[in-house]
Design an enzyme around this catalytic site. Structure first.
Site, PDB file in Angstrom:
ATOM      1  N   CYS A  16       0.917  -1.073  -0.145  1.00  0.00           N
ATOM      2  CA  CYS A  16       0.099  -0.024  -0.009  1.00  0.00           C
ATOM      3  C   CYS A  16       0.933   1.192   0.026  1.00  0.00           C
ATOM      4  O   CYS A  16       2.088   1.164  -0.149  1.00  0.00           O
ATOM      5  CB  CYS A  16      -1.156  -0.031   1.301  1.00  0.00           C
ATOM      6  SG  CYS A  16      -0.365   0.249   2.858  1.00  0.00           S
ATOM      7  N   GLU A  17       0.188   2.313   0.076  1.00  0.00           N
ATOM      8  CA  GLU A  17       1.097   3.591  -0.064  1.00  0.00           C
ATOM      9  C   GLU A  17       2.061   3.797   1.084  1.00  0.00           C
ATOM     10  O   GLU A  17       3.336   4.048   0.691  1.00  0.00           O
ATOM     11  CB  GLU A  17      -0.171   4.862   0.062  1.00  0.00           C
ATOM     12  CG  GLU A  17       0.633   6.180  -0.132  1.00  0.00           C
ATOM     13  CD  GLU A  17       0.774   6.497  -1.696  1.00  0.00           C
ATOM     14  OE1 GLU A  17      -0.347   6.271  -2.557  1.00  0.00           O
ATOM     15  OE2 GLU A  17       1.832   7.182  -2.074  1.00  0.00           O
TER      16      GLU A  17
END
Lengths: 103, 159
Positions: A16-17
């Site tokens: 994820c980010e």
């Protein structure tokens, strides 16, 4: 586009980010399902991925192009929902019952 | 419950909040982390940045706002904050009733996140966490389960 047989999958990374929130949440759930099959599940920020990170990369739809760029030889499977997305069932099924994953 | 008291303290549990929109909710979540001394104020800005790039909605009326990978440097100590919004917040089209805000420099919060994942998979517990008016109950519901060391993983990067 790379592909992999379920039986050859030894590692899955949830990207994820930030590698801090949603990927951690998902990793803990997936690890429980996949550990009995000898598959390691880890998490990572998408920017720190590379081809050696894992056989299969799971990431949110919005991060797919960045994940493919960072790990061009890994199979990248996108998901949209953090809970109950069919992508997770697809990966789990390929690992437990066999089958090919493309991405 | 030593583990959860380290990461989630009663001071960081805020029930009965209201927010104009999701960015207001994330701002309040950031403030809660700043107030308990877990993060530098700039971490709250990184939470906004992260929320703008991708919604932190995870399902069951929950969102998990947090900073960016780069903002880990702004974390003084790993901590969580819990904010409940009984009237709901429009979260990019989803109805959010509670936020679990995360400040992590490494993987210190993995066991609590594992517990949260379990709560979200149990409709009754998720409902209770969304609606309880007892802060103590929040701490109990998010306490990491004891003796589940099969969940401890080898994180591949922890910096």
């Amino acid at each position: 586009m790379p592909s992999i047989e379920g039986k050859d999958i030894k590692s899955v990374v949830v990207a994820c980010e930030a590698g801090m929130g949603s990927s951690v949440l998902l990793t803990t759930q997936l690890a429980k399902q996949l550990k009995p099959h000898g598959v390691a599940v880890t998490h990572s920020p998408v920017n720190r991925l590379n081809d050696d990170t894992a056989d299969v990369v799971l990431c949110h739809q919005g991060l797919v192009s960045r994940a493919r760029q960072a790990a061009p030889n890994s199979v990248v499977i996108p998901f949209q929902m953090f809970m109950g997305d069919p992508a997770f069932a697809k990966v789990t099924a390929a690992i437990t019952n066999g089958g090919t994953l493309d991405g | 419950m030593a583990e959860v008291t380290d990461l989630l303290v009663a001071d960081a549990v805020r029930l009965g909040c209201t927010a104009a929109d999701r960015f207001d909710a994330v701002r309040q979540a950031g403030e809660a982390l700043v107030r308990i001394g877990a993060v530098e104020p700039a971490y709250a800005d990184a939470m906004q940045e992260r929320e703008q790039s991708l919604s932190s909605f995870v399902g069951e009326g929950f969102a998990i706002p947090h900073g960016t990978d780069a903002a880990r440097a702004l974390v003084r100590r790993g901590a969580l904050a819990f904010l409940q919004f009984p009237e709901g917040v429009d979260w990019d089209g989803q109805d959010v009733r509670a936020c679990v805000a995360i400040a992590a420099s490494a993987d210190e919060h993995v066991s609590v996140m594992s517990t949260l994942a379990q709560v979200l998979l149990d409709p009754d517990q998720a409902e209770e966490l969304r609606t309880t008016t007892d802060p103590e109950r929040v701490l109990e519901l998010l306490a990491p389960a004891p003796e589940q060391d099969d969940e401890t993983q080898q994180p591949q990067e922890t910096l």
